[in-house]
Design a protein around this motif. Sequence first.
Motif, mmCIF file in Angstrom:
data_model
loop_
_atom_site.group_PDB
_atom_site.id
_atom_site.type_symbol
_atom_site.label_atom_id
_atom_site.label_comp_id
_atom_site.label_asym_id
_atom_site.label_seq_id
_atom_site.Cartn_x
_atom_site.Cartn_y
_atom_site.Cartn_z
ATOM 1 N N ILE A 65 -4.593 -10.201 14.982
ATOM 2 C CA ILE A 65 -3.546 -11.067 14.398
ATOM 3 C C ILE A 65 -2.161 -10.482 14.699
ATOM 4 C CG2 ILE A 65 -2.554 -11.891 12.194
ATOM 5 C CD1 ILE A 65 -5.117 -13.398 12.857
ATOM 6 N N GLU A 66 -2.081 -9.144 14.684
ATOM 7 C CA GLU A 66 -0.780 -8.518 14.926
ATOM 8 C C GLU A 66 -0.284 -8.761 16.358
ATOM 9 O OE1 GLU A 66 -1.234 -4.529 13.533
ATOM 10 O OE2 GLU A 66 -0.513 -5.052 11.509
ATOM 11 N N MET A 67 -1.207 -9.038 17.266
ATOM 12 C CA MET A 67 -0.778 -9.356 18.643
ATOM 13 C C MET A 67 -0.059 -10.709 18.675
ATOM 14 S SD MET A 67 -4.041 -8.411 20.963
ATOM 15 C CE MET A 67 -4.993 -6.944 20.680
ATOM 16 N N ASN A 68 -0.402 -11.571 17.695
ATOM 17 C CA ASN A 68 0.257 -12.869 17.519
ATOM 18 C C ASN A 68 0.355 -13.661 18.816
ATOM 19 O OD1 ASN A 68 1.394 -14.813 15.930
ATOM 20 N ND2 ASN A 68 3.482 -14.095 16.296
ATOM 21 N N ARG A 69 -0.798 -13.901 19.425
ATOM 22 C CA ARG A 69 -0.788 -14.568 20.722
ATOM 23 C C ARG A 69 -0.960 -16.071 20.571
ATOM 24 N NH1 ARG A 69 -4.054 -10.308 24.370
ATOM 25 N NH2 ARG A 69 -2.220 -9.164 25.020
ATOM 26 N N ARG A 70 0.050 -16.804 20.996
ATOM 27 C CA ARG A 70 -0.038 -18.261 20.996
ATOM 28 C C ARG A 70 0.857 -18.793 22.088
ATOM 29 N NH1 ARG A 70 4.123 -20.491 17.263
ATOM 30 N NH2 ARG A 70 2.717 -22.160 16.673
ATOM 31 N N HIS A 71 0.490 -19.949 22.611
ATOM 32 C CA HIS A 71 1.317 -20.525 23.666
ATOM 33 C C HIS A 71 1.186 -22.042 23.659
ATOM 34 C CE1 HIS A 71 3.901 -19.807 27.103
ATOM 35 N NE2 HIS A 71 3.355 -20.895 27.626
ATOM 36 N N LEU A 72 2.287 -22.695 24.051
ATOM 37 C CA LEU A 72 2.305 -24.159 24.146
ATOM 38 C C LEU A 72 1.993 -24.548 25.593
ATOM 39 C CD1 LEU A 72 3.102 -26.906 22.812
ATOM 40 C CD2 LEU A 72 5.457 -26.430 23.519
ATOM 41 N N HIS A 73 0.893 -25.318 25.786
ATOM 42 C CA HIS A 73 0.525 -25.788 27.133
ATOM 43 C C HIS A 73 0.514 -27.311 27.144
ATOM 44 C CE1 HIS A 73 -0.753 -21.921 28.780
ATOM 45 N NE2 HIS A 73 -1.422 -21.682 27.668
ATOM 46 N N PRO A 74 0.740 -27.906 28.319
ATOM 47 C CA PRO A 74 0.581 -29.368 28.399
ATOM 48 C C PRO A 74 -0.851 -29.760 28.050
ATOM 49 C CG PRO A 74 1.468 -28.448 30.461
ATOM 50 C CD PRO A 74 1.105 -27.278 29.591
ATOM 51 N N HIS B 264 -2.658 -27.617 17.200
ATOM 52 C CA HIS B 264 -1.990 -28.895 16.943
ATOM 53 C C HIS B 264 -1.162 -29.319 18.151
ATOM 54 C CE1 HIS B 264 0.911 -25.774 15.854
ATOM 55 N NE2 HIS B 264 1.871 -26.646 15.991
ATOM 56 N N ILE B 265 -0.890 -30.606 18.174
ATOM 57 C CA ILE B 265 -0.053 -31.168 19.244
ATOM 58 C C ILE B 265 1.400 -31.029 18.808
ATOM 59 C CG2 ILE B 265 0.487 -33.214 20.612
ATOM 60 C CD1 ILE B 265 -2.403 -34.150 20.132
ATOM 61 N N ASP B 266 2.184 -30.483 19.690
ATOM 62 C CA ASP B 266 3.578 -30.206 19.367
ATOM 63 C C ASP B 266 4.340 -31.513 19.072
ATOM 64 O OD1 ASP B 266 5.555 -28.050 19.259
ATOM 65 O OD2 ASP B 266 6.534 -29.117 20.902
ATOM 66 N N GLY B 267 5.101 -31.471 17.987
ATOM 67 C CA GLY B 267 6.006 -32.592 17.711
ATOM 68 C C GLY B 267 5.377 -33.788 17.004
ATOM 69 N N LEU B 268 4.070 -33.752 16.763
ATOM 70 C CA LEU B 268 3.436 -34.883 16.044
ATOM 71 C C LEU B 268 3.219 -34.505 14.578
ATOM 72 C CD1 LEU B 268 0.592 -36.224 18.396
ATOM 73 C CD2 LEU B 268 3.024 -36.797 18.374
ATOM 74 N N TRP C 75 -0.468 -26.447 21.043
ATOM 75 C CA TRP C 75 -0.440 -24.999 20.822
ATOM 76 C C TRP C 75 -1.849 -24.420 20.881
ATOM 77 C CZ3 TRP C 75 3.798 -22.024 20.799
ATOM 78 C CH2 TRP C 75 5.032 -22.666 20.656
ATOM 79 N N HIS C 76 -1.973 -23.305 21.602
ATOM 80 C CA HIS C 76 -3.240 -22.567 21.694
ATOM 81 C C HIS C 76 -2.997 -21.218 21.018
ATOM 82 C CE1 HIS C 76 -5.158 -25.055 25.015
ATOM 83 N NE2 HIS C 76 -3.983 -25.625 24.788
ATOM 84 N N ASP C 77 -3.806 -20.915 20.016
ATOM 85 C CA ASP C 77 -3.500 -19.782 19.144
ATOM 86 C C ASP C 77 -4.741 -18.905 18.965
ATOM 87 O OD1 ASP C 77 -2.773 -18.164 16.991
ATOM 88 O OD2 ASP C 77 -1.470 -19.738 16.155
#
Length: 279
Positions: free
Chosen positions: A176-185, A207-211, A151-153
């Motif tokens: 913070i209100e824009m709440n920009r985050r995305h999951l990248h490989p 953080h790494i997703d799922g760990l 996740w990139h936040d």
Amino acid sequence: MSSTFTVRPLGPSLGAEVLDLDPASLVLPETLAELEAALVKHEAIVMSVPGLRPEQHLAIARYFGEPEVHTFYPNLGNGFEQITVIDSRQGDRADMWHHDESFLPSPPIVTMTHAQILPPCGGDTCWISMTTAYDRLSARMKLYLEGLGAWHDMNAPMTAALRQNVVTHGRYVEVIEMNRRHLHPLVIEHPVSGRKALYLSPTYTTHIDGLAGPESDAILSYLHAHCQHVHFGFRHRWRVGDMLLWDNRSVLHNAILDYQPHQRRMHRTSVFARGASRA
Ligand SMILES: O=C(O)CCC(=O)C(=O)O
């Protein structure tokens, strides 16, 4: 076809200087195609173009993709809204390792920065080749990272900036209100060169997703340390009029904040891949 300029490598893994470029040919499609090839190969390229006009800056940007109007940095205005102004006198700085806006689903692919006002010393920018960093991982680690995403936040550095008193509470809340985050490989493939690159930064990657948290922290901390290997880096000492283009898919960068109270002012444009999602 004969080359319109020469290219001199500057760093062990990335970075090159474009020499003998005729300013009159700068925005010709054949020159831009050659610049693009040099950029993909060397990942960050610098050329001295002291008289570069905003319309030429934008013409270069449009060759690479769709220039962005930055969400929160000021810009030149008057038809040049895509040229962002990063001026230390306005408190703007980027002294953190990052890919530009990696919290977006399709972050900018290329950024080009033109030096306007520089401090008498300091104010260098550093880059890390994330392709070389990937290449130099062990085969075991490459296998481990396969299929993982992180996740990139944007909120992470904003919270840090608030704690260090470098943003106002108003600006913090706005972002913070824009709440920009995305999951990248964690490992991406460069669409042109086909090279694999690590895609993470200590600034945006939370953080790494799922760990489990401690496992994710340990792996990220190892990868951040690995990327700092001196062999993967390139540092540029700016001269007024330098234009530096970097490939945001292959490099991390960090603008060193070691020149206060002097002024440092850059004009920069990032471009999105044509048709890329901005959501
Ligand atoms: O000012 C610089 O050298 C680079 C700033 C930066 O990080 C950016 O434009 O994304």
